[in-house]
Write an enzyme that holds these catalytic residues in place. Structure first.
Site, PDB file in Angstrom:
ATOM      1  N   ASP A  57       0.912  -0.978  -0.126  1.00 52.31           N
ATOM      2  CA  ASP A  57      -0.127  -0.016   0.065  1.00 52.31           C
ATOM      3  C   ASP A  57       0.788   1.239   0.018  1.00 52.31           C
ATOM      4  O   ASP A  57       1.779   1.564   0.673  1.00 52.31           O
ATOM      5  CB  ASP A  57      -0.609   0.053   1.279  1.00 52.31           C
ATOM      6  CG  ASP A  57      -1.893   1.016   1.078  1.00 52.31           C
ATOM      7  OD1 ASP A  57      -2.403   1.542   0.069  1.00 52.31           O
ATOM      8  OD2 ASP A  57      -2.583   1.473   2.212  1.00 52.31           O
ATOM      9  N   HIS A 104       3.444   3.517  -9.151  1.00 51.64           N
ATOM     10  CA  HIS A 104       3.398   2.181  -9.303  1.00 51.64           C
ATOM     11  C   HIS A 104       4.729   1.405  -9.866  1.00 51.64           C
ATOM     12  O   HIS A 104       4.906   0.186  -9.510  1.00 51.64           O
ATOM     13  CB  HIS A 104       2.231   1.818 -10.160  1.00 51.64           C
ATOM     14  CG  HIS A 104       0.770   2.432  -9.608  1.00 51.64           C
ATOM     15  ND1 HIS A 104       0.459   1.852  -8.450  1.00 51.64           N
ATOM     16  CD2 HIS A 104      -0.138   2.993  -9.994  1.00 51.64           C
ATOM     17  CE1 HIS A 104      -0.823   2.121  -8.139  1.00 51.64           C
ATOM     18  NE2 HIS A 104      -1.289   3.014  -9.128  1.00 51.64           N
ATOM     19  N   SER A 140      -6.706  -5.249  -6.290  1.00 51.91           N
ATOM     20  CA  SER A 140      -7.963  -5.546  -5.474  1.00 51.91           C
ATOM     21  C   SER A 140      -9.238  -5.476  -6.520  1.00 51.91           C
ATOM     22  O   SER A 140      -9.395  -4.767  -7.533  1.00 51.91           O
ATOM     23  CB  SER A 140      -8.238  -4.583  -4.286  1.00 51.91           C
ATOM     24  OG  SER A 140      -9.572  -4.649  -3.850  1.00 51.91           O
ATOM     25  N   GLU A 177     -11.957  -4.241  -5.715  1.00 49.96           N
ATOM     26  CA  GLU A 177     -12.562  -2.895  -5.545  1.00 49.96           C
ATOM     27  C   GLU A 177     -11.551  -1.839  -6.317  1.00 49.96           C
ATOM     28  O   GLU A 177     -12.062  -0.578  -6.356  1.00 49.96           O
ATOM     29  CB  GLU A 177     -12.347  -2.291  -4.312  1.00 49.96           C
ATOM     30  CG  GLU A 177     -13.297  -3.044  -3.239  1.00 49.96           C
ATOM     31  CD  GLU A 177     -13.142  -4.649  -2.879  1.00 49.96           C
ATOM     32  OE1 GLU A 177     -11.938  -5.035  -2.740  1.00 49.96           O
ATOM     33  OE2 GLU A 177     -14.091  -5.553  -2.757  1.00 49.96           O
ATOM     34  N   LEU A 234      10.568 -21.139  -4.122  1.00 54.53           N
ATOM     35  CA  LEU A 234       9.602 -20.007  -3.406  1.00 54.53           C
ATOM     36  C   LEU A 234       8.524 -20.077  -4.149  1.00 54.53           C
ATOM     37  O   LEU A 234       8.096 -20.335  -5.178  1.00 54.53           O
ATOM     38  CB  LEU A 234      10.191 -18.473  -3.388  1.00 54.53           C
ATOM     39  CG  LEU A 234       9.166 -17.509  -2.902  1.00 54.53           C
ATOM     40  CD1 LEU A 234       9.128 -17.640  -1.448  1.00 54.53           C
ATOM     41  CD2 LEU A 234       9.720 -16.142  -3.394  1.00 54.53           C
TER      42      LEU A 234
END
Length: 248
Positions: free
Chosen positions: A22, A39, A67, A69, A133
């Site tokens: 975030d 970004h 997301s 959203e 990983l």
């Protein structure tokens, strides 16, 4: 698993770390830059973080990248985000594969362009046998949507007699989630100082430890990663009981 040279060598290392990445937009705004620059820097931090996770001995890393959203954001920003995803996969997939990273993508497929779906599917297929990983990318993801989709699949199986409603235990329900087969996160890290989950892994984070880091995602470093894991090691995980229990 090798014990780290930092933190508490006697305490177990988190095997699965989930991160809410975030603060890209605010990082850019504070520097007078367009949001896309935040970004772009965030993608560089993803590269550093994946490498750091491997160096630190973490076996599972889950990143909240887009997301469900986020569709409410301006169309230009969504276009820029998808462009960065395409660039990241084209530039980094071969290196991730070479380093033994296994990629998994969770989230809804509806609404995504065909080339994005093919690119994600190709990345998963190419790396499916890797073991260094486990990198899970939450893309077009929302936890409530994931839970609803799982419930729909259970209802469909029950309708045709493939499952009896009395057999729906928490463990069985989890097998219908996007994360089926993955261990629940031991540690959730969220950058930017925000103190909320934002509809991320609501089922899976039931007993995870949370560490909130007061820097924007582009400034997240290996040192901050180490500090978050060291904080995790200081916690006493009881899972609803009265004494600490290890998951190592």
């Amino acid at each position: 698993m090798n014990k780290p040279e930092w933190g508490d060598a006697e305490r177990p290392l988190a095997r699965h770390v989930a991160i809410i990445m975030d603060g890209n937009g605010r990082w850019a705004a504070e520097r007078g830059l367009p949001r896309v620059e935040g970004h772009r820097q965030g993608v560089e931090t993803v590269r550093r973080t994946v490498q750091a996770a491997m160096e630190l001995g973490i076996t599972h890393l889950t990143l909240f990248s887009f997301s469900s959203e986020n569709w409410s954001r301006p169309q230009q920003e969504i276009h820029d985000l998808f462009g960065l995803l395409r660039r990241f996969v084209r530039r980094d997939l071969a290196e991730l594969h070479k380093n033994g990273v296994k990629i998994r993508v969770i989230g809804a497929r509806t609404g995504l362009e065909d080339d994005i779906l093919r690119m994600l599917d190709d990345a998963v297929e190419l790396t499916k046998d890797n073991t260094a990983l486990n990198l899970t990318i939450a893309f077009n993801y929302g936890a409530r949507d994931e839970i609803a989709r799982a419930a729909q699949r259970i209802a469909e199986d029950a309708k045709v007699g493939a499952i009896d409603p009395s057999d729906v235990t928490p463990e069985r329900f989890a097998s219908y989630l996007d994360t089926a087969g993955l261990p629940d996160p031991d540690l959730l890290i969220r950058t930017s100082g925000e103190l909320r989950l934002s509809n991320f892994l609501l089922w899976q984070l039931a007993y995870s430890e949370f560490v909130f880091v007061d820097v924007y995602w582009p400034d997240f470093s290996k040192e901050l990663f180490e500090a978050a894991i060291a904080e995790y090691q200081r916690r006493s995980r009881r899972f609803g009981g009265t004494s600490a229990r290890s998951t190592a």
